[in-house]
Motif scaffolding. Structure first.
Motif, short mmCIF file in Angstrom:
data_model
loop_
_atom_site.label_atom_id
_atom_site.label_comp_id
_atom_site.label_asym_id
_atom_site.label_seq_id
_atom_site.Cartn_x
_atom_site.Cartn_y
_atom_site.Cartn_z
N ALA A 27 0.81 -1.22 0.00
CA ALA A 27 0.00 0.00 0.00
C ALA A 27 0.85 1.27 0.00
O ALA A 27 0.31 2.37 -0.22
N LYS A 28 2.14 1.15 0.23
CA LYS A 28 3.01 2.34 0.29
C LYS A 28 3.15 2.97 -1.09
O LYS A 28 3.16 2.30 -2.11
N GLU A 29 3.27 4.29 -1.08
CA GLU A 29 3.45 5.06 -2.31
C GLU A 29 4.83 5.69 -2.30
O GLU A 29 5.23 6.33 -1.32
N LEU A 30 5.56 5.52 -3.38
CA LEU A 30 6.92 6.06 -3.45
C LEU A 30 6.92 7.59 -3.44
O LEU A 30 7.91 8.22 -3.06
N SER A 31 5.81 8.18 -3.80
CA SER A 31 5.71 9.64 -3.81
C SER A 31 5.55 10.24 -2.41
O SER A 31 5.72 11.45 -2.23
N TYR A 32 5.24 9.40 -1.43
CA TYR A 32 5.05 9.88 -0.05
C TYR A 32 6.41 9.93 0.65
O TYR A 32 7.10 8.93 0.76
N ALA A 33 6.79 11.11 1.13
CA ALA A 33 8.16 11.32 1.61
C ALA A 33 8.32 11.17 3.11
O ALA A 33 9.40 11.46 3.65
N HIS A 34 7.31 10.68 3.82
CA HIS A 34 7.36 10.77 5.28
C HIS A 34 7.25 9.43 6.00
O HIS A 34 6.92 9.40 7.19
N TYR A 35 7.52 8.30 5.34
CA TYR A 35 7.53 7.02 6.04
C TYR A 35 8.69 6.98 7.03
O TYR A 35 9.81 7.40 6.71
N SER A 36 8.41 6.46 8.20
CA SER A 36 9.47 6.32 9.20
C SER A 36 10.30 5.08 8.88
O SER A 36 9.90 4.22 8.10
N ASN A 37 11.45 5.00 9.52
CA ASN A 37 12.29 3.81 9.35
C ASN A 37 11.54 2.55 9.79
O ASN A 37 11.64 1.50 9.16
N GLU A 38 10.79 2.68 10.88
CA GLU A 38 10.03 1.53 11.37
C GLU A 38 8.98 1.09 10.35
O GLU A 38 8.79 -0.11 10.12
N GLU A 39 8.32 2.06 9.72
CA GLU A 39 7.31 1.72 8.71
C GLU A 39 7.93 1.04 7.49
O GLU A 39 7.30 0.20 6.84
N LEU A 40 9.17 1.38 7.21
CA LEU A 40 9.85 0.80 6.05
C LEU A 40 10.36 -0.62 6.33
O LEU A 40 10.29 -1.49 5.46
N TYR A 41 10.86 -0.84 7.54
CA TYR A 41 11.59 -2.08 7.79
C TYR A 41 10.82 -3.16 8.54
O TYR A 41 11.07 -4.35 8.33
N ILE A 42 9.90 -2.79 9.40
CA ILE A 42 9.21 -3.83 10.19
C ILE A 42 8.39 -4.77 9.30
O ILE A 42 8.46 -5.99 9.47
N PRO A 43 7.62 -4.25 8.32
CA PRO A 43 6.93 -5.19 7.43
C PRO A 43 7.89 -6.09 6.65
O PRO A 43 7.57 -7.24 6.36
N VAL A 44 9.07 -5.56 6.32
CA VAL A 44 10.07 -6.36 5.60
C VAL A 44 10.55 -7.51 6.47
O VAL A 44 10.68 -8.66 6.01
N ILE A 45 10.81 -7.22 7.73
CA ILE A 45 11.23 -8.28 8.66
C ILE A 45 10.14 -9.33 8.78
O ILE A 45 10.42 -10.54 8.74
N LEU A 46 8.90 -8.89 8.90
CA LEU A 46 7.79 -9.82 9.09
C LEU A 46 7.56 -10.70 7.87
O LEU A 46 7.45 -11.92 7.98
N LYS A 47 7.48 -10.10 6.70
CA LYS A 47 7.15 -10.91 5.52
C LYS A 47 8.31 -11.82 5.12
O LYS A 47 8.09 -12.94 4.66
N SER A 48 9.54 -11.35 5.30
CA SER A 48 10.69 -12.18 4.91
C SER A 48 10.86 -13.36 5.86
O SER A 48 11.31 -14.44 5.43
N ALA A 49 10.51 -13.19 7.11
CA ALA A 49 10.60 -14.31 8.06
C ALA A 49 9.42 -15.26 7.90
O ALA A 49 9.59 -16.48 7.82
N SER A 50 8.21 -14.70 7.83
CA SER A 50 7.03 -15.56 7.80
C SER A 50 6.92 -16.36 6.51
O SER A 50 6.37 -17.46 6.51
N SER A 51 7.46 -15.84 5.40
CA SER A 51 7.39 -16.59 4.15
C SER A 51 8.10 -17.93 4.26
O SER A 51 7.72 -18.91 3.61
N ARG A 52 9.15 -17.99 5.09
CA ARG A 52 9.86 -19.26 5.30
C ARG A 52 9.29 -20.05 6.47
O ARG A 52 9.30 -21.27 6.45
N LEU A 53 8.82 -19.34 7.47
CA LEU A 53 8.20 -20.05 8.60
C LEU A 53 6.94 -20.80 8.16
O LEU A 53 6.63 -21.87 8.69
N ILE A 54 6.22 -20.24 7.17
CA ILE A 54 5.00 -20.88 6.70
C ILE A 54 5.27 -22.29 6.19
O ILE A 54 4.45 -23.19 6.38
#
Length: 794
Positions: free
Chosen positions: A317-344
């Protein structure tokens, strides 16, 4: 259940999110303090002793055995073996797979022993002569190689099932999605699940249990793998509108929260047929996975699936045109999806809990994701996707608070080596091998200038550390990986296969048109048709929507492979189709198969009468002989040999039809059915291949290989015909179905059953493929013809 599980899933996601936030906070502190720099600098200084070598004059002389391009698969493997590098190459490659895909710790004694065994087995397989032609894909990448493995494991039914499934997926993928990438991802997931299941089994697992679990693994792998093309890729593409994507996402979320796939409802628009297919396949896959879950694993499966989908959805859902994502917003979903894809995967195969696996996999995932995102950043940027790299690339000058993802990548590497894998030497070796290999491949793909431009942006944290990395990228050796080689081979194979298939289809259409123009028989000296009914009747039969496979095959082999002149062999092309059409006319007669339609039109005896049909068949046979006698651009002895051979094949075809008629109402043995089938079908295939070879005067050994190919291809063709007679669509076939049943004829389906017939078809397919290895020519057309024969719907 739905309310209870909805609460449970939301709680599970929040807990996973908290864990990811704690992990990110730890990494963030290490990035800010640059604590990874001295630790990894020491690691790399030790590592480079095995990978950066000082060259003596003798070593330069020894390098006369130049490393071949990895695209030349067989020569590259041979070179690794010749130079003594193959064992280490396979060891680091298998070790990496055990760490990444199977979540194992490389210092565990059991894992070390299994890696040693796997390396030995792979090496034996790689060095075993295969007889494949140069340029062909490795045997294990082919359908024949896969089916042979399935036979060895006793899982032929699952192999046939997944081959059909993959074919249907490929056929349904619209142009907005990448069919080749979808196929590669699916195959990769299936292999990953199979590897997990093999790893879970003990050596003493009974054969029947092993077969059952591998059969299940293939079906589970396909079912789970479907989520990549039909959820991730579909939602990332521009095929669906924003409204359709929202609706589709809600349906997926509802299925994961309730355990029930919602009905599709009144979906409309240009993509409705595709969406119906996707919905049907995903529902079947979902029910299959759910049905195999044990009570103690089902909640874990749904929870991890929900975490994965929710993290993906948030990221998407993120838009590259939006300049105000926090570091947490950028990285926490990455940690979750990259781990859960293998845990599944472990929950998909309902494996028992393994805290060590869960721990390692959770922390490992972002390392792999950041490596992939680095490699794909320019494609992602072009597509407008928000990843840590695309976002940093766009906003690093405006947002000094943004974490540099490349710095975070090296931080994760240091964290994995020392905090997750306890400073294990083997782990350090493999992870650093992989990291440097990834940068080398990126540099090779981008070119020096573009790569240096990228590094100027990302490698800015610690100059000394990144200069060290740069030297390793330039000078380090022996960091290649077998899975990368296989991926490149798979990509090349799928690309070439697609191009060859397109060329096959183009050639078939073009040559078919040429042959159709050659076939009409002129009226005899202008005699009115009423006085020459046979010519008109013959042309009626020839004008039907015939496949023209036999003369097409002769043209391709004669012109493309043997270099014969197309106009010189025109009489041979006519003779083949005249002879084939004559055989069909006889087959359709009331005294034989009593067919009412052929090639989408009424049969000849229905239009005229049986006597006219019989005479027309004889007329066409005489025309065929006359055409063969007109091959006046070839040596007379060669033409005579061809005609003698042709007469022998015609005898076999007649003998086969007589055997077929005599067998009505009788139960044939498989041996009798094979003989009957060769006479009826295989003999004509053989003639199509052998007659141009006779004209080209090729060696007997090649003709023998072509005969073997034709024998098995012909039987495979007939088995497919028998299956279509039972299961096909009469409108697509252009003739009635269930004729064999009406005629009380023995067929491969009646003798073996549908499942047994499919196994027999694929066995003959494999033997036909294996015969082609003895043909010293470009056999791509024959391979695609064989694929067509077993995959056709008419």
């Amino acid at each position: 259940m739905s309310v209870e599980f909805t609460n449970y899933a939301d709680t599970g996601y929040r807990l996973a999110e908290q864990r990811a936030a704690q992990y990110f906070s730890s990494l963030y502190g290490q990035v800010k303090e640059k604590t990874y720099v001295p630790v990894l600098t020491k690691d790399i200084e030790i590592w480079k002793r095995s990978h950066v070598r000082h060259r003596s004059l003798w070593s330069w002389f020894w390098r006369g055995q130049q490393q071949p391009d990895t695209r030349d698969y067989e020569r590259y493997i041979g070179w690794l073996n010749y130079t003594g590098k193959l064992d280490d190459y396979l060891d680091r490659s298998v070790s990496y797979i055990y760490m990444r895909d199977l979540g194992q710790a490389l210092d565990a004694p059991g894992t070390k022993e299994r890696i040693r065994q796997v390396v030995a087995d792979i090496k034996t397989g790689l060095l075993r002569p295969t007889g494949t032609n140069r340029g062909d894909p490795p045997e294990f990448m082919s359908l024949a190689g896969f089916y042979r493995w399935a036979q060895k494991e006793g899982i032929e039914t699952a192999a046939i099932w997944v081959i059909d499934k993959l074919k249907n997926v490929s056929a349904h993928i619209p142009k907005e999605l990448d069919a080749g990438q979808a196929q590669r991802k699916l195959i990769k997931i299936i292999l990953g699940v199979v590897m997990h299941v093999i790893e879970e089994m003990e050596e003493e697992t009974p054969p029947a249990e092993r077969s059952r679990r591998l059969d299940e693994a293939i079906r589970l792998g396909y079912s789970y793998g479907l989520t990549y093309p039909f959820i991730d890729d579909l939602l990332d593409s521009r095929l669906l509108t924003a409204v359709e994507k929202e609706r589709y996402s809600r349906m997926i979320q509802a299925a994961l929260l309730t355990g029930i796939v919602p009905e599709l409802g009144g979906w409309t628009g240009d993509n409705v047929e595709f969406i119906k297919y996707v919905h049907s396949e995903l529902r079947e896959a979902f029910e299959y996975i759910k049905g195999l879950q044990r009570p103690e694993t089902v909640s874990t499966f749904f929870e991890q699936s929900y975490v994965f989908f929710q993290a993906q959805d948030i990221d998407r859902a993120k838009e590259l045109s939006y300049a105000h994502y926090s570091n947490e917003e950028l990285y926490i979903p990455v940690i979750l999806k990259s781990a859960s894809s293998r845990l599944i995967v472990r929950s998909v195969i309902h494996a028992s809990m393994d805290e060590g696996f869960d721990h390692r996999t959770f922390y490992y995932g972002i390392y792999n994701q950041l490596a992939d995102d680095f490699a794909d950043m320019f494609d992602d940027m072009e597509g407008g996707a928000v990843t840590p790299y695309t976002y940093y690339l766009k906003y690093h000058n405006q947002r000094p608070d943004l974490i540099n993802p490349y710095e975070l990548y090296w931080t994760v590497i240091g964290h994995l080596i020392h905090n997750v894998y306890r400073s294990d030497i083997k782990t350090r070796e493999v992870i650093l091998d992989r990291a440097i290999n990834g940068l080398k491949r990126c540099k090779e793909r981008l070119g020096d200038d573009k790569y240096n431009e990228v590094m100027d942006i990302f490698a800015s944290g610690d100059p000394d550390f990144h200069r060290l990395i740069g030297r390793m990228v330039r000078k380090a050796e022996d960091v290649d990986f077998f899975d990368k080689l296989l991926r490149d081979q798979m990509n090349t194979f799928l690309k070439n296969d697609r191009l060859e298939k397109e060329d096959f289809q183009t050639t078939v259409r073009a040559v078919r048109d040429q042959i159709n123009s050659l076939l009409p028989i002129p009226q005899n000296n202008g005699t009115p048709e009423v006085k020459d009914p046979l010519t008109g009747a013959a042309n009626y039969s020839l004008e039907g929507d015939g496949k023209r496979l036999r003369p097409i095959l002769t043209w391709v082999m004669g012109v493309n492979e043997y270099g014969l002149n197309a106009s010189a062999i025109a009489p041979l092309l006519r003779s083949l189709e005249y002879m084939h059409t004559a055989s069909l006319i006889f087959d359709d007669l009331p005294s034989q198969d009593n067919a009412s339609t052929r090639r989408g039109r009424p049969t000849l005896h229905e239009v005229h009468d049986s006597a006219t049909a019989e005479l027309t068949g004889l007329f066409l046979i005489q025309r065929a002989i006359k055409e063969q006698a007109s091959l006046d651009r070839f040596d007379a002895r060669t033409v005579l040999a061809l005609m003698q051979y042709s007469a022998g094949k015609a005898e076999e075809i007649c003998r086969g039809q007589a055997m077929d008629l005599q067998s009505k109402g009788k139960v044939l043995t498989l041996a009798e059915l094979n003989q009957l089938c060769f006479y009826k079908t295989g003999a004509a295939f053989e003639a199509s291949l052998v007659m141009p070879a006779i004209l080209a005067q090729v060696e007997d050994r090649e003709i023998a290989a072509l005969k073997t190919f034709a024998y098995h291809a012909g039987i495979a063709f007939q088995i497919k015909d028998d299956l279509l007679d039972v299961e096909g669509d009469r409108h697509v076939l252009g003739k009635p179905t269930l004729k064999d049943l009406d005629n009380n004829s023995s067929t491969f389906v009646s003798v073996l059953g549908s499942g047994g017939a499919r196994k027999a078809m694929w066995e003959h397919y494999c033997q036909a493929v294996e015969a082609l290895r003895e043909v010293p020519r470009n056999t791509a057309f024959l391979k695609h013809l064989l694929d067509y024969l077993v995959n056709r719907d008419r």
